[in-house]
Design an enzyme around this catalytic site. Sequence first.
Site, short mmCIF file in Angstrom:
data_model
loop_
_atom_site.label_atom_id
_atom_site.label_comp_id
_atom_site.label_asym_id
_atom_site.label_seq_id
_atom_site.Cartn_x
_atom_site.Cartn_y
_atom_site.Cartn_z
N SER A 40 0.49 15.16 25.52
CA SER A 40 -0.58 14.27 25.12
C SER A 40 -1.14 14.60 23.73
O SER A 40 -0.45 14.44 22.74
CB SER A 40 -1.69 14.30 26.19
OG SER A 40 -2.61 13.27 26.01
N ASP A 92 5.57 14.31 11.02
CA ASP A 92 5.84 13.07 10.29
C ASP A 92 5.18 13.04 8.91
O ASP A 92 5.77 12.57 7.94
CB ASP A 92 5.36 11.86 11.10
CG ASP A 92 6.22 11.59 12.32
OD1 ASP A 92 7.19 12.33 12.53
OD2 ASP A 92 5.89 10.66 13.08
N LYS A 113 4.16 12.66 27.01
CA LYS A 113 3.06 11.82 27.49
C LYS A 113 2.48 11.06 26.30
O LYS A 113 1.71 11.59 25.52
CB LYS A 113 1.97 12.65 28.16
CG LYS A 113 0.80 11.84 28.69
CD LYS A 113 -0.18 12.74 29.43
CE LYS A 113 -1.37 11.95 29.96
NZ LYS A 113 -2.28 11.52 28.86
#
Length: 402
Positions: A306, A317, A331
């Site tokens: 999560s 990224d 998740k």
Amino acid sequence: MRFKAFLKKYKDYLIGVFTGITFCVAVYVILLMFGIFPFEGKVVGGIHNKTRIISDCIEKYYQGEYDEQKLIDGAASGMVDALGDKYSCYYSKSEYKDKKDQINGQYVGIGVTMQQKDNERIKVVSVNENGPAAKAGMQVGDVILKLDGVDYTSKKIKDLTDVIKNDKNKNKTFVITVERTGEDGKAQNIDIKVVTDTVKVVSVASEMIDGYGYIRIATFDNETDDQFKKKVDDLEKQGAKGLLIDLRDNGGGIVDSAINMLNRLLPKGKLITEKSKRGEDVEYTSDDEQKYDKPIVVLVNGNSASASEIFAGSLRDRAGVKLVGTKTYGKGVVQSVISLEDSCGGGLKLTTSEYFLPNGETIHKKGLTPDIVEEYKKQSEGAYSKDQDSVLQKGLEVLKAQ
């Protein structure tokens, strides 16, 4: 005079209207008596009807005592469980209070983070330093077997937390039986006496290792972002040449906390995007107020989930941060906690949106695959040592090479 004339002229019409309204009200009342709810919709009407019939049967035929409030909570919990979403649940009044305490970073309990994947046993994944459990000798990896002699191997975490994370049980001594695997690979059962107390969650720990800052994040609550920023600032003052951020066994928590922490590290730009069923997409961004210019490496494993995946994936990224460890949990959906305190009491946790990383990727049911895969190797002897932690050492190696 005009009013009397009006009544005389439309007397029959008004009587007809009044009779029609009376008839409709009477029919509606009769329908309610038979459990039919014409204006509530199929779901609400069906719930009213079925629960009324079942309640009548219990009252008439059940041989034994029962708690009416538990029946009500059980019905509400069953309705949410029927969604088939393991991340959504109903909180009773006491459970909702516990949830708020957890989010706020303070609660009555023993100072451990527990985890239960699917129908597995309850496992201790972190122990708060100087908390009641730590003082009693509980360790990461302990599996909860019993509480005061009551078997919990087939129960849910909330059954356990209902007892130990309860204001009424503050300063109470519990005997917790755990299964602990020794260095020889053999498991043994140990009884641990723990006294509950008010626990302030310290979710971030740090230290200097070989000239680099090591930060361990146990969970993401409302206090985590402030704790994290202070640790980063402190490590910079100590001359840290980079950061090694450990998210292993961090099951997530408050997304906003993770976003605030990313904002401390990254320059201005896009972070994650939340997409909900109502089409109200929310895009989170970082600003130009602060950023971290030195190298960062993040450690992850199968229990990193999560908010941990949001944090790790966004750093990967946006800043090319290397991930070291094993594939994360996967998740990629967000839950909202909805208060029912002003209506029927308690609260709901419902899956309300899905998030996408800065590159547009969703990791739901897929997880993040590390740049460098490194399995944690069991400590050869003695207590845990960072020197023998193969994943941590690999992370340091990758960090020093940058």
